[in-house]
Scaffold this motif. Structure first.
Motif, PDB file in Angstrom:
ATOM      1  N   SER A  58       0.850  -1.192   0.000  1.00 40.46           N
ATOM      2  CA  SER A  58       0.000   0.000   0.000  1.00 40.46           C
ATOM      3  C   SER A  58       0.887   1.244   0.000  1.00 40.46           C
ATOM      4  CB  SER A  58      -0.916   0.005   1.230  1.00 40.46           C
ATOM      5  OG  SER A  58      -1.813  -1.086   1.196  1.00 40.46           O
ATOM      6  N   HIS A 107      -1.054  -0.976  -4.275  1.00 40.18           N
ATOM      7  CA  HIS A 107      -2.322  -0.347  -3.939  1.00 40.18           C
ATOM      8  C   HIS A 107      -2.061   1.118  -3.571  1.00 40.18           C
ATOM      9  CE1 HIS A 107      -4.181  -4.324  -3.945  1.00 40.18           C
ATOM     10  NE2 HIS A 107      -3.191  -4.743  -3.172  1.00 40.18           N
ATOM     11  N   ARG A 109      -2.984   4.672  -2.095  1.00 41.36           N
ATOM     12  CA  ARG A 109      -3.843   5.283  -1.074  1.00 41.36           C
ATOM     13  C   ARG A 109      -3.689   6.797  -1.108  1.00 41.36           C
ATOM     14  NH1 ARG A 109      -6.689   0.731  -0.645  1.00 41.36           N
ATOM     15  NH2 ARG A 109      -5.518  -0.991   0.278  1.00 41.36           N
TER      16      ARG A 109
END
Length: 211
Positions: A58, A107, A109
């Motif tokens: 992330s 990912h 964010r």
């Protein structure tokens, strides 16, 4: 001296003052060509993208560079000399880098509390250089006679080169520790336009789908 030689000498003397090599900085608003040059130069730099972190991590992505647009500076009150907001260029760099990282399986964010790593894109250079090489007789505007002579172009080259140089720094958000840094990556694109013997026009470029 008789024959065509005097005429040739006079022609050369008229043409030689028109030889020029000029280098110019980028201008705004940006044309479609300049936007494509910058965007594809950045993409080519990011084609080499790889990070020393686990796949699927992330990430929160930021971008940083030297401030080149003085229009963003506040020049009144207590805010004098302070950069007002993030350059649109940096927003674009951040979003393009985030898309590449997403394609790698990471990912993305938007808040630090949701991410494990901070990826900071360091932009050392993102811009274009423009230049003109001209051989011929430039246009002449006279105040003594009521007409102007047009430009007589034997050879003209208008060249535009885009250059992007970036690297990525990766930080652990929880500890602030630097995990690692990538090498500096470079991407270049060009768009050249030519005029030969007054009316022959053509261009060369390495852009994908140039306008």
């Amino acid at each position: 001296m008789t024959g065509p030689y005097p005429l040739m000498i006079v022609s050369v003397l008229l043409i030689l003052p028109g030889c020029a090599l000029q280098q110019e900085i980028s201008r705004t608003p940006r044309t479609a060509v300049e936007q494509l040059l910058l965007g594809q130069a950045l993409e080519r730099a990011l084609d080499k993208l790889s990070l020393p972190i686990p796949e699927g991590a992330s990430l929160m992505v930021e971008a940083s560079s030297l401030q080149t647009d003085r229009a963003h500076l506040q020049m009144i009150n207590q805010e004098r000399g302070v950069v007002g907001n993030l350059s649109w260029d940096l927003s674009f760099v951040r979003d393009v880098a985030a898309a590449h990282l997403g394609e790698m399986g990471h990912h993305i964010r938007t808040h630090a509390s949701e991410a494990t790593y901070l990826v900071r894109v360091m932009v050392q250079s993102l811009g274009t250089d423009q230049g003109i090489t001209f051989f011929g007789m430039p246009g002449i505007q006279s105040v003594l006679i009521p007409f102007a002579l047009p430009e007589l172009t034997v050879y003209r080259k208008q060249n535009q080169l885009a250059y992007a140089r970036i690297k990525l720094d990766i930080f652990d958000i929880a500890t602030g520790r630097l995990i690692g840094s990538t090498p500096w990556w470079v991407g270049e694109t060009f768009y050249n336009q030519y005029t030969i013997l007054f009316f022959i026009f053509f261009r060369t470029t390495d852009l994908t789908d140039p306008p």
